[in-house]
Design a protein around this motif. Structure first.
Motif, PDB file in Angstrom:
ATOM      1  N   PRO A 154      34.550  30.975 -13.910  1.00 27.72           N
ATOM      2  CA  PRO A 154      35.135  32.037 -13.077  1.00 27.72           C
ATOM      3  C   PRO A 154      34.072  32.999 -12.558  1.00 27.72           C
ATOM      4  N   SER A 155      33.110  32.475 -11.841  1.00 32.47           N
ATOM      5  CA  SER A 155      31.952  33.258 -11.418  1.00 32.47           C
ATOM      6  C   SER A 155      32.293  34.330 -10.391  1.00 32.47           C
ATOM      7  N   SER A 156      33.425  34.197  -9.697  1.00 27.65           N
ATOM      8  CA  SER A 156      33.811  35.228  -8.731  1.00 27.65           C
ATOM      9  C   SER A 156      34.106  36.555  -9.418  1.00 27.65           C
ATOM     10  N   ARG A 160      28.914  37.471  -6.821  1.00 26.31           N
ATOM     11  CA  ARG A 160      29.480  37.261  -5.488  1.00 26.31           C
ATOM     12  C   ARG A 160      29.745  35.792  -5.195  1.00 26.31           C
ATOM     13  N   MET A 161      29.442  34.911  -6.138  1.00 31.93           N
ATOM     14  CA  MET A 161      29.653  33.487  -5.934  1.00 31.93           C
ATOM     15  C   MET A 161      31.134  33.127  -6.049  1.00 31.93           C
ATOM     16  N   GLU A 162      31.502  32.006  -5.438  1.00 30.00           N
ATOM     17  CA  GLU A 162      32.810  31.417  -5.661  1.00 30.00           C
ATOM     18  C   GLU A 162      32.857  30.823  -7.074  1.00 30.00           C
ATOM     19  N   ASP A 163      34.069  30.642  -7.600  1.00 23.75           N
ATOM     20  CA  ASP A 163      34.225  29.945  -8.878  1.00 23.75           C
ATOM     21  C   ASP A 163      33.660  28.533  -8.766  1.00 23.75           C
ATOM     22  N   LEU A 164      33.132  28.015  -9.871  1.00 30.92           N
ATOM     23  CA  LEU A 164      32.461  26.720  -9.861  1.00 30.92           C
ATOM     24  C   LEU A 164      33.181  25.711 -10.752  1.00 30.92           C
TER      25      LEU A 164
END
Length: 283
Positions: A167-169, A173-177
Protein backbone atom coordinates in the motif's frame (compact mmCIF):
# COMPACT_ATOMS: atom_id res chain seq x y z
CA UNK A 1 -3.49 10.53 -28.34
CA UNK A 2 -4.80 6.97 -28.66
CA UNK A 3 -5.31 4.69 -25.64
CA UNK A 4 -5.17 0.94 -26.31
CA UNK A 5 -4.65 -2.36 -24.49
CA UNK A 6 -2.17 -4.98 -25.69
CA UNK A 7 -2.14 -8.64 -24.72
CA UNK A 8 0.94 -10.19 -23.12
CA UNK A 9 2.34 -13.72 -22.69
CA UNK A 10 1.41 -13.65 -18.98
CA UNK A 11 -2.20 -13.07 -20.04
CA UNK A 12 -2.77 -9.73 -18.42
CA UNK A 13 -3.21 -6.66 -20.64
CA UNK A 14 -0.92 -3.63 -20.67
CA UNK A 15 -2.37 -0.16 -21.21
CA UNK A 16 -0.48 1.81 -23.86
CA UNK A 17 -1.04 5.38 -25.00
CA UNK A 18 0.14 6.32 -28.47
CA UNK A 19 1.13 9.88 -29.40
CA UNK A 20 1.54 9.47 -33.14
CA UNK A 21 3.47 12.09 -35.06
CA UNK A 22 1.83 13.69 -38.09
CA UNK A 23 4.88 12.81 -40.18
CA UNK A 24 4.65 9.20 -41.33
CA UNK A 25 8.36 8.38 -41.33
CA UNK A 26 9.28 9.78 -37.90
CA UNK A 27 11.18 7.68 -35.37
CA UNK A 28 9.70 6.25 -32.19
CA UNK A 29 10.17 6.77 -28.46
CA UNK A 30 9.01 4.55 -25.60
CA UNK A 31 8.85 6.19 -22.17
CA UNK A 32 9.44 3.69 -19.36
CA UNK A 33 7.93 4.97 -16.12
CA UNK A 34 9.31 5.08 -12.60
CA UNK A 35 8.08 2.60 -9.99
CA UNK A 36 4.44 3.19 -9.12
CA UNK A 37 4.12 6.21 -11.43
CA UNK A 38 1.21 6.15 -13.85
CA UNK A 39 1.88 6.82 -17.51
CA UNK A 40 -0.28 9.95 -17.52
CA UNK A 41 2.44 11.70 -15.52
CA UNK A 42 4.47 11.73 -18.77
CA UNK A 43 1.67 12.80 -21.13
CA UNK A 44 2.78 16.44 -21.43
CA UNK A 45 6.33 15.38 -22.18
CA UNK A 46 5.10 12.78 -24.68
CA UNK A 47 3.01 15.45 -26.42
CA UNK A 48 6.05 17.71 -26.57
CA UNK A 49 8.09 14.98 -28.28
CA UNK A 50 5.22 14.19 -30.65
CA UNK A 51 4.99 17.87 -31.60
CA UNK A 52 8.69 17.62 -32.42
CA UNK A 53 8.18 14.75 -34.86
CA UNK A 54 8.47 11.57 -32.78
CA UNK A 55 5.83 8.91 -32.37
CA UNK A 56 5.74 8.34 -28.62
CA UNK A 57 4.42 5.45 -26.55
CA UNK A 58 3.77 5.46 -22.82
CA UNK A 59 2.50 2.50 -20.81
CA UNK A 60 1.51 1.32 -17.35
CA UNK A 61 3.26 -1.68 -15.84
CA UNK A 62 1.08 -4.57 -14.72
CA UNK A 63 -1.07 -3.60 -11.72
CA UNK A 64 -0.47 0.15 -12.20
CA UNK A 65 -2.86 2.78 -13.54
CA UNK A 66 -4.88 1.63 -16.53
CA UNK A 67 -3.10 -1.75 -16.49
CA UNK A 68 -4.84 -2.51 -13.19
CA UNK A 69 -7.92 -4.58 -13.94
CA UNK A 70 -9.01 -5.76 -10.48
CA UNK A 71 -8.08 -5.90 -6.80
CA UNK A 72 -4.31 -5.67 -6.47
CA UNK A 73 -4.37 -8.27 -3.70
CA UNK A 74 -5.48 -10.81 -6.31
CA UNK A 75 -3.01 -9.80 -9.01
CA UNK A 76 0.31 -11.58 -9.49
CA UNK A 77 3.40 -10.20 -11.22
CA UNK A 78 7.06 -9.46 -10.43
CA UNK A 79 9.66 -6.80 -11.08
CA UNK A 80 11.31 -9.13 -13.59
CA UNK A 81 7.99 -9.61 -15.36
CA UNK A 82 7.61 -5.85 -15.69
CA UNK A 83 10.67 -6.07 -17.97
CA UNK A 84 10.37 -9.49 -19.59
CA UNK A 85 6.60 -9.42 -20.13
CA UNK A 86 5.24 -5.85 -19.94
CA UNK A 87 8.09 -3.76 -21.36
CA UNK A 88 8.93 -6.48 -23.89
CA UNK A 89 5.33 -6.58 -25.13
CA UNK A 90 5.36 -2.82 -25.66
CA UNK A 91 8.64 -3.03 -27.60
CA UNK A 92 7.20 -5.74 -29.85
CA UNK A 93 4.02 -3.73 -30.37
CA UNK A 94 5.93 -0.59 -31.37
CA UNK A 95 8.34 -2.43 -33.67
CA UNK A 96 5.51 -4.33 -35.35
CA UNK A 97 3.84 -1.03 -36.21
CA UNK A 98 7.11 0.72 -37.11
CA UNK A 99 9.50 -1.94 -38.44
CA UNK A 100 11.69 0.48 -40.40
CA UNK A 101 11.93 3.32 -37.88
CA UNK A 102 14.49 3.80 -35.14
CA UNK A 103 13.42 3.08 -31.58
CA UNK A 104 14.61 5.28 -28.73
CA UNK A 105 13.94 4.67 -25.04
CA UNK A 106 13.55 7.27 -22.30
CA UNK A 107 13.62 5.75 -18.84
CA UNK A 108 12.71 7.19 -15.47
CA UNK A 109 14.10 5.53 -12.33
CA UNK A 110 13.34 1.77 -12.43
CA UNK A 111 12.79 1.98 -16.18
CA UNK A 112 16.55 2.24 -16.62
CA UNK A 113 17.10 -0.84 -14.49
CA UNK A 114 14.55 -2.87 -16.44
CA UNK A 115 15.91 -2.16 -19.93
CA UNK A 116 18.76 -4.59 -19.30
CA UNK A 117 16.20 -7.36 -18.70
CA UNK A 118 14.05 -6.71 -21.78
CA UNK A 119 14.68 -9.64 -24.18
CA UNK A 120 14.45 -7.46 -27.31
CA UNK A 121 16.67 -4.67 -25.98
CA UNK A 122 19.04 -5.23 -28.90
CA UNK A 123 16.47 -3.30 -30.95
CA UNK A 124 17.12 -0.05 -29.05
CA UNK A 125 18.77 2.69 -31.11
CA UNK A 126 19.44 5.10 -28.24
CA UNK A 127 18.57 5.43 -24.56
CA UNK A 128 18.10 8.45 -22.28
CA UNK A 129 18.17 7.39 -18.62
CA UNK A 130 16.66 9.92 -16.21
CA UNK A 131 17.45 9.36 -12.51
CA UNK A 132 17.83 5.63 -13.23
CA UNK A 133 19.79 3.94 -10.50
CA UNK A 134 20.65 0.88 -8.46
CA UNK A 135 18.34 0.52 -5.48
CA UNK A 136 20.95 -1.18 -3.32
CA UNK A 137 21.19 0.48 0.10
CA UNK A 138 24.99 0.61 -0.16
CA UNK A 139 24.70 3.78 -2.30
CA UNK A 140 23.22 5.82 0.57
CA UNK A 141 25.12 7.18 3.57
CA UNK A 142 24.46 7.91 7.22
CA UNK A 143 20.85 8.09 8.38
CA UNK A 144 19.61 7.83 4.78
CA UNK A 145 21.27 4.41 4.58
CA UNK A 146 19.40 3.31 7.70
CA UNK A 147 16.13 4.49 6.19
CA UNK A 148 16.78 2.51 3.01
CA UNK A 149 17.67 -0.61 5.00
CA UNK A 150 14.47 -0.28 7.03
CA UNK A 151 12.53 0.09 3.78
CA UNK A 152 13.97 -3.00 2.08
CA UNK A 153 14.40 -5.32 5.06
CA UNK A 154 11.32 -4.48 7.13
CA UNK A 155 8.65 -2.15 5.78
CA UNK A 156 8.17 -3.41 2.23
CA UNK A 157 8.35 -7.17 3.00
CA UNK A 158 6.08 -6.96 6.05
CA UNK A 159 3.45 -4.65 4.53
CA UNK A 160 3.38 -6.65 1.27
CA UNK A 161 2.70 -9.88 3.13
CA UNK A 162 0.15 -8.37 5.53
CA UNK A 163 -1.97 -6.71 2.80
CA UNK A 164 -1.06 -9.07 -0.07
CA UNK A 165 0.08 -5.97 -1.97
CA UNK A 166 2.21 -2.95 -1.05
CA UNK A 167 0.00 0.00 0.00
CA UNK A 168 2.67 2.48 -1.03
CA UNK A 169 0.16 5.23 -1.87
CA UNK A 170 -0.32 5.62 1.90
CA UNK A 171 3.43 5.99 2.43
CA UNK A 172 4.75 7.85 -0.63
CA UNK A 173 3.57 9.45 -3.86
CA UNK A 174 3.79 6.09 -5.63
CA UNK A 175 0.83 3.98 -6.66
CA UNK A 176 0.21 0.75 -4.71
CA UNK A 177 2.39 -2.10 -5.97
CA UNK A 178 1.70 -5.79 -6.61
CA UNK A 179 3.03 -8.04 -3.86
CA UNK A 180 5.32 -10.11 -6.09
CA UNK A 181 6.80 -7.02 -7.68
CA UNK A 182 7.44 -5.34 -4.32
CA UNK A 183 9.03 -8.43 -2.77
CA UNK A 184 11.37 -9.06 -5.70
CA UNK A 185 12.30 -5.37 -5.82
CA UNK A 186 13.14 -5.45 -2.10
CA UNK A 187 15.22 -8.59 -2.65
CA UNK A 188 17.27 -6.80 -5.31
CA UNK A 189 17.77 -3.78 -3.07
CA UNK A 190 19.29 -5.88 -0.28
CA UNK A 191 22.13 -6.96 -2.57
CA UNK A 192 25.31 -4.94 -3.22
CA UNK A 193 25.11 -5.70 -6.95
CA UNK A 194 21.34 -5.23 -7.08
CA UNK A 195 19.58 -7.59 -9.53
CA UNK A 196 22.95 -8.76 -10.87
CA UNK A 197 23.16 -10.82 -7.65
CA UNK A 198 19.68 -12.29 -8.19
CA UNK A 199 19.00 -12.97 -11.88
CA UNK A 200 20.77 -15.52 -14.03
CA UNK A 201 22.38 -14.22 -17.24
CA UNK A 202 21.64 -10.58 -16.35
CA UNK A 203 25.10 -9.48 -17.52
CA UNK A 204 24.57 -11.10 -20.92
CA UNK A 205 21.17 -9.42 -21.19
CA UNK A 206 22.65 -5.99 -20.43
CA UNK A 207 25.41 -6.62 -22.98
CA UNK A 208 22.79 -6.91 -25.73
CA UNK A 209 22.34 -3.13 -25.57
CA UNK A 210 24.96 -1.60 -27.86
CA UNK A 211 23.51 1.82 -28.62
CA UNK A 212 24.46 5.21 -27.18
CA UNK A 213 23.17 5.98 -23.68
CA UNK A 214 22.85 9.33 -21.88
CA UNK A 215 22.40 8.99 -18.11
CA UNK A 216 21.19 11.99 -16.09
CA UNK A 217 21.33 12.74 -12.36
CA UNK A 218 20.28 15.79 -10.37
CA UNK A 219 21.23 17.32 -7.02
CA UNK A 220 19.09 16.56 -3.95
CA UNK A 221 17.55 13.38 -5.32
CA UNK A 222 16.98 11.17 -2.28
CA UNK A 223 15.75 8.25 -4.40
CA UNK A 224 18.71 8.25 -6.81
CA UNK A 225 22.10 9.19 -5.43
CA UNK A 226 24.94 9.97 -7.82
CA UNK A 227 26.68 6.78 -6.68
CA UNK A 228 23.59 4.68 -7.43
CA UNK A 229 23.19 6.24 -10.89
CA UNK A 230 26.90 5.84 -11.66
CA UNK A 231 26.68 2.15 -10.74
CA UNK A 232 23.77 1.24 -13.00
CA UNK A 233 25.22 3.30 -15.88
CA UNK A 234 28.49 1.38 -15.56
CA UNK A 235 26.75 -1.95 -16.18
CA UNK A 236 26.13 -1.26 -19.86
CA UNK A 237 29.52 -2.58 -20.92
CA UNK A 238 28.81 -2.73 -24.66
CA UNK A 239 27.31 0.77 -24.91
CA UNK A 240 28.80 4.22 -25.25
CA UNK A 241 27.53 5.75 -21.99
CA UNK A 242 27.67 9.48 -21.22
CA UNK A 243 26.93 10.59 -17.65
CA UNK A 244 25.51 14.07 -17.10
CA UNK A 245 24.90 15.64 -13.69
CA UNK A 246 22.54 18.61 -13.60
CA UNK A 247 22.08 21.28 -10.94
CA UNK A 248 18.72 22.86 -10.21
CA UNK A 249 20.23 26.34 -10.10
CA UNK A 250 21.17 26.02 -13.76
CA UNK A 251 17.45 26.07 -14.54
CA UNK A 252 16.45 28.88 -12.21
CA UNK A 253 14.88 26.75 -9.46
CA UNK A 254 15.90 25.67 -5.97
CA UNK A 255 15.10 21.99 -6.39
CA UNK A 256 14.06 19.48 -9.06
CA UNK A 257 14.31 16.16 -7.26
CA UNK A 258 13.55 12.67 -8.50
CA UNK A 259 10.26 13.51 -10.25
CA UNK A 260 10.77 17.06 -11.46
CA UNK A 261 12.39 16.40 -14.85
CA UNK A 262 9.06 15.74 -16.53
CA UNK A 263 7.16 18.77 -15.24
CA UNK A 264 6.03 21.20 -17.95
CA UNK A 265 7.93 24.07 -16.33
CA UNK A 266 11.09 22.55 -17.81
CA UNK A 267 9.77 22.45 -21.39
CA UNK A 268 12.11 25.22 -22.54
CA UNK A 269 15.30 23.86 -20.97
CA UNK A 270 15.55 20.27 -19.70
CA UNK A 271 13.09 18.94 -22.28
CA UNK A 272 15.08 20.68 -24.99
CA UNK A 273 18.23 18.90 -23.78
CA UNK A 274 16.48 15.54 -24.06
CA UNK A 275 15.20 16.49 -27.52
CA UNK A 276 18.74 17.30 -28.67
CA UNK A 277 19.91 13.92 -27.36
CA UNK A 278 17.29 12.20 -29.52
CA UNK A 279 18.35 14.23 -32.54
CA UNK A 280 21.97 13.16 -32.01
CA UNK A 281 20.93 9.51 -31.71
CA UNK A 282 19.45 9.76 -35.22
CA UNK A 283 22.82 10.56 -36.81
Amino acid sequence: MNAIKINTPLEYPIAVTEFISDTSNDNCVIIASATGVKQNYYYNFATFLSDNHYSVYTFDYGGIGDSKSGPLSKFSTTASAWAENDFESVVKHVKSKNPNRKLFIITHSIGGQLIGLVPSNNLFDGVIMVASQSGSWIHWKGFDRLKMQFLWYALIPSFSRIFNYLPSSHLTRMEDLPKGMALEWAKWCKKPNYHFDCIKNVKENYDQIKCKIKSYSIDNDFYATVSAIDWIASQFKKSEVTRVHLKAEEFGVKDIGHFGFFRSQFKENIWQIFLQDLRKFEN
